[in-house]
Design an enzyme around this catalytic site. Sequence first.
Site, mmCIF file in Angstrom:
data_model
loop_
_atom_site.group_PDB
_atom_site.id
_atom_site.type_symbol
_atom_site.label_atom_id
_atom_site.label_comp_id
_atom_site.label_asym_id
_atom_site.label_seq_id
_atom_site.Cartn_x
_atom_site.Cartn_y
_atom_site.Cartn_z
ATOM 1 N N ASN A 1 -10.724 -16.224 1.985
ATOM 2 C CA ASN A 1 -10.962 -15.120 1.062
ATOM 3 C C ASN A 1 -9.924 -15.108 -0.052
ATOM 4 O O ASN A 1 -8.725 -15.089 0.203
ATOM 5 C CB ASN A 1 -10.904 -13.806 1.851
ATOM 6 C CG ASN A 1 -11.441 -12.631 1.073
ATOM 7 O OD1 ASN A 1 -11.735 -12.726 -0.109
ATOM 8 N ND2 ASN A 1 -11.567 -11.503 1.749
ATOM 9 N N GLU B 1 -5.451 -7.604 -6.223
ATOM 10 C CA GLU B 1 -5.197 -6.439 -5.378
ATOM 11 C C GLU B 1 -4.006 -6.726 -4.467
ATOM 12 O O GLU B 1 -3.810 -6.056 -3.456
ATOM 13 C CB GLU B 1 -6.427 -6.050 -4.572
ATOM 14 C CG GLU B 1 -7.012 -7.126 -3.679
ATOM 15 C CD GLU B 1 -8.222 -6.634 -2.916
ATOM 16 O OE1 GLU B 1 -8.021 -5.957 -1.883
ATOM 17 O OE2 GLU B 1 -9.356 -6.913 -3.347
ATOM 18 N N HIS C 1 -19.751 -13.140 -4.878
ATOM 19 C CA HIS C 1 -18.424 -12.887 -4.318
ATOM 20 C C HIS C 1 -18.490 -13.249 -2.842
ATOM 21 O O HIS C 1 -19.354 -12.771 -2.108
ATOM 22 C CB HIS C 1 -18.053 -11.417 -4.499
ATOM 23 C CG HIS C 1 -16.885 -10.986 -3.674
ATOM 24 N ND1 HIS C 1 -15.658 -11.601 -3.754
ATOM 25 C CD2 HIS C 1 -16.757 -10.009 -2.734
ATOM 26 C CE1 HIS C 1 -14.824 -11.024 -2.912
ATOM 27 N NE2 HIS C 1 -15.465 -10.052 -2.278
ATOM 28 N N SER D 1 -14.703 -3.674 -3.032
ATOM 29 C CA SER D 1 -14.818 -2.526 -2.139
ATOM 30 C C SER D 1 -14.221 -1.298 -2.789
ATOM 31 O O SER D 1 -13.323 -1.379 -3.629
ATOM 32 C CB SER D 1 -14.116 -2.825 -0.813
ATOM 33 O OG SER D 1 -14.760 -3.870 -0.128
ATOM 34 N N CYS E 1 -11.833 -6.469 -5.121
ATOM 35 C CA CYS E 1 -12.210 -7.840 -5.467
ATOM 36 C C CYS E 1 -12.967 -7.942 -6.783
ATOM 37 O O CYS E 1 -13.260 -9.042 -7.245
ATOM 38 C CB CYS E 1 -13.079 -8.435 -4.357
ATOM 39 S SG CYS E 1 -12.288 -8.444 -2.729
ATOM 40 N N LYS F 1 -26.222 -13.144 3.488
ATOM 41 C CA LYS F 1 -26.879 -11.895 3.877
ATOM 42 C C LYS F 1 -27.462 -11.176 2.667
ATOM 43 O O LYS F 1 -28.566 -10.622 2.725
ATOM 44 C CB LYS F 1 -25.880 -10.993 4.608
ATOM 45 C CG LYS F 1 -25.503 -11.482 5.994
ATOM 46 C CD LYS F 1 -24.511 -10.546 6.663
ATOM 47 C CE LYS F 1 -24.172 -11.023 8.073
ATOM 48 N NZ LYS F 1 -23.215 -10.109 8.753
ATOM 49 N N SER G 1 -18.943 -2.230 5.117
ATOM 50 C CA SER G 1 -18.681 -2.925 3.861
ATOM 51 C C SER G 1 -19.786 -3.929 3.552
ATOM 52 O O SER G 1 -20.203 -4.076 2.389
ATOM 53 C CB SER G 1 -17.325 -3.623 3.919
ATOM 54 O OG SER G 1 -16.965 -4.141 2.656
#
Length: 385
Positions: free
Chosen positions: A275, A79, A233, A307, A111, A242, A201
């Site tokens: 990242n 990207e 990811h 995203s 991504c 999370k 997000s």
Amino acid sequence: MKIGIDKMAFATTDQYIDLTELAAKRGVDPNKYTIGIGQDRQAVVPPTQDIVTLGARAAQKLLTPDLARRLSTLIVATESGIDNSKASAIYIKHLLGLDDYVRTVELKEACYSGTAAIQFARGLVALNPQETVLVIAADIARYGLNTPGEVTQGAGAVAMLVSANPRVLAIEPTSVSYSRDVMDFWRPLYATEALVDGKYSTNVYIDFFKNTLTRYQQRTGRELADFAGIAFHLPFTKMGKKALEAVLQDRTDAVANRLRDQLAASQVYCRQVGNLYTGSLYLGLMSLLQNGAVAAGDRLGLFSYGSGAEGEFYSGIIQPGFATALSDIPHDLAGRHQVSVAKYEQLFNSQLGMRAEDVQFDTQADQAPFVLAGQKNHQRIYQRR
């Protein structure tokens, strides 16, 4: 016939910043970065490096003359494209000296596109099992200096060979994709930095993981106990935690604890680099294979997210030759050097970006095998050392 990832290699820049120093400069508690976000270091990108040079460097680690002759296709997932028309894959093909009969294409969906590239590559190999496809996931994550997203920047490339009879991971047939029109992260054509709603997000990411995992389990009958680990990811390491905890919740049994331990193993390299956008899942996979408690025959789950938004959950079986088919990431990371926050800011603002004028960079300080020397007549000038 087994089809999957045969070899993997990683490349990043030779410079980094320590995020405790960045926190001090930004007036932030360092624990917010190192614990709350889960990052320790971040790759710093000199103007002489971009996705083409990083992608070529990662691929160079994989290729032998024999492998290069067998390549049918080169797919670059990114990207951080350098041209709205011409694929970055063509530049990389040229730098690598590949045959002109190699197909070249670039893929985009935030991504996620690295996973799309692998799935497309599997299809090509299924049609022609003698062929090998080179997939490169290369990106430079930019959110801007002194912004909420600054701590989740990073840069690097993961190169993978997809073939029959793979040595790393045999990809299983069942995968589940899920997409919705979501404005959690985007970058307009006129912008060099991304726009993101971080909390939104994260919530979308977790929802997509739960949806794709649930559908995968319904279609295969498999449970969490069937996975030796799950690679996520990782735009920042806390994101994967999370998502996993959203599924495990209060479980403290052996399966839950194993998955937590394997997640920590998959986060090791991301904590040191930052990242990678399209490459983050696959750097996490390499980290899990090199730092986790895994063995040939184990099943791994992989969750890909981009995203905008698209997610996919799929699985693969670790192959007997996996340990010898991965590049030496600890060696590469140990060879980097730290720069000051002031130097990082100066390099950040020196990127070519969207400038139209001719530019000539000083490449003397960059010892990488491929460099961006500048721009002339609206054309990027690359050099191979």
